[in-house]
Scaffold this active site. Structure first.
Site, PDB file in Angstrom:
ATOM      1  N   HIS A  36      56.497  20.052   3.799  1.00 18.93           N
ATOM      2  CA  HIS A  36      56.679  20.840   2.574  1.00 18.93           C
ATOM      3  C   HIS A  36      56.885  19.936   1.362  1.00 18.93           C
ATOM      4  CE1 HIS A  36      58.225  23.768   5.705  1.00 18.93           C
ATOM      5  NE2 HIS A  36      57.315  24.493   5.096  1.00 18.93           N
ATOM      6  N   ARG A 190      58.936  25.241  13.192  1.00 18.50           N
ATOM      7  CA  ARG A 190      59.175  25.711  14.561  1.00 18.50           C
ATOM      8  C   ARG A 190      59.416  24.565  15.540  1.00 18.50           C
ATOM      9  NH1 ARG A 190      55.495  29.923  12.669  1.00 18.50           N
ATOM     10  NH2 ARG A 190      56.519  31.958  12.940  1.00 18.50           N
TER      11      ARG A 190
END
Length: 282
Positions: A36, A190
């Site tokens: 990110h 995840r």
């Protein structure tokens, strides 16, 4: 960095930022990692102000998926974004994004079919809907997405093109290369679900993909190579493989190694209760 949680303050804050220069949007669901932050840094190179959204979108989760346990760590994420020079964090509630009576959904045919579209019915309808709303709310000059979710990127570009979106136009939607761990595993929120043993086993995913790509480039039979890829993942500890397919990079149509257009290998596999996805150019 400003943090905004409702629409009217968002519009006021964006109006002031827009007077000062261009805006780049990085949509996320939070639980931020270096992947990110690479998007944020790429956005900073393209615009005067970077806007990051954090919204765990319930409409892109299917029945029995991990909506309830998806990691939410807004305070930590906010500190990371402030350190990266983000101008505004847009962190709406579900009620702000989907008010009572909300009834509109966007569906993108073609590129949403197969791969994750087959394994997660309705997922890309939820993605297209929330991203269209984010584009309308922020009206950025450009938006940046990670190439790890290549099919998602294709869906968003197709939506922008088909709906004649101006903010941003399809050619202002930028894909940023996948950020990987030292052992090659693609960064994902995840990954935090993996136990230490599963994390070690998960490194087989990029390794087996690289082996398959090398075989395809050498002229090995595609069906045999992909079957070997699936077998290699199962032998390494993966519970199942949703798909291992070669697709055209732009249209996502099924492809062969001899295709006249760029192709990519797409894989989704499950280890423990965690589903990992990856793609690489062939």
């Amino acid at each position: 960095m400003q943090t905004v949680t409702s629409l009217d303050p968002l519009r006021s804050a964006l109006e002031a930022l827009r007077r000062d220069g261009t805006l780049a949007l990085v949509p996320t669901m939070g639980a931020l990692h270096e992947g990110h932050l690479a998007l944020v840094r790429a956005a900073r190179d393209r615009a005067r102000h970077v806007i990051v959204s954090i919204f765990v979108n319930p409409r892109q989760f299917g029945v029995n998926e991990d909506l309830s346990r998806y990691p939410r760590q807004l305070e930590r994420d906010s500190a990371l974004l402030a350190a990266e020079g983000v101008s505004l964090l847009w962190a709406p509630s579900v009620e702000a994004m989907y008010p009572t009576g909300y009834g509109t959904e966007i569906s993108v045919a073609g590129v949403s079919e197969g791969l994750c579209g087959a394994a997660r019915p309705g997922h890309f309808d939820g993605v297209a809907t929330v991203v269209a709303k984010l584009f309308n709310q922020v009206r950025p000059d450009t938006a940046l997405f990670g190439e790890k979710d290549w099919q998602q990127l294709a869906v968003i570009r197709r939506m922008a093109r088909d709906l004649d979106l101006v903010a941003p136009a399809a050619d202002a939607i930028i894909g940023v290369a996948t950020v990987r761990e030292v052992d090659g595993l693609a960064l994902s929120s995840r990954n935090a679900y993996l136990s230490p043993e599963q994390r070690a086993q998960a490194a087989a995913l990029p390794r087996e993909m690289d082996r398959a790509i090398a075989a395809l480039r050498s002229g090995a039979e595609q069906a045999v190579v992909l079957a070997g890829l699936v077998g290699g993942l199962i032998a390494a500890g993966f519970a199942s493989v949703d798909y291992a397919e070669l697709r055209e990079a732009e249209s996502l149509a099924p492809a062969t190694p001899l295709a006249a257009v760029p192709t990519r290998l797409f894989v989704a596999a499950r280890i423990g209760g965690t589903r990992l996805i990856d793609n690489k150019p062939v």
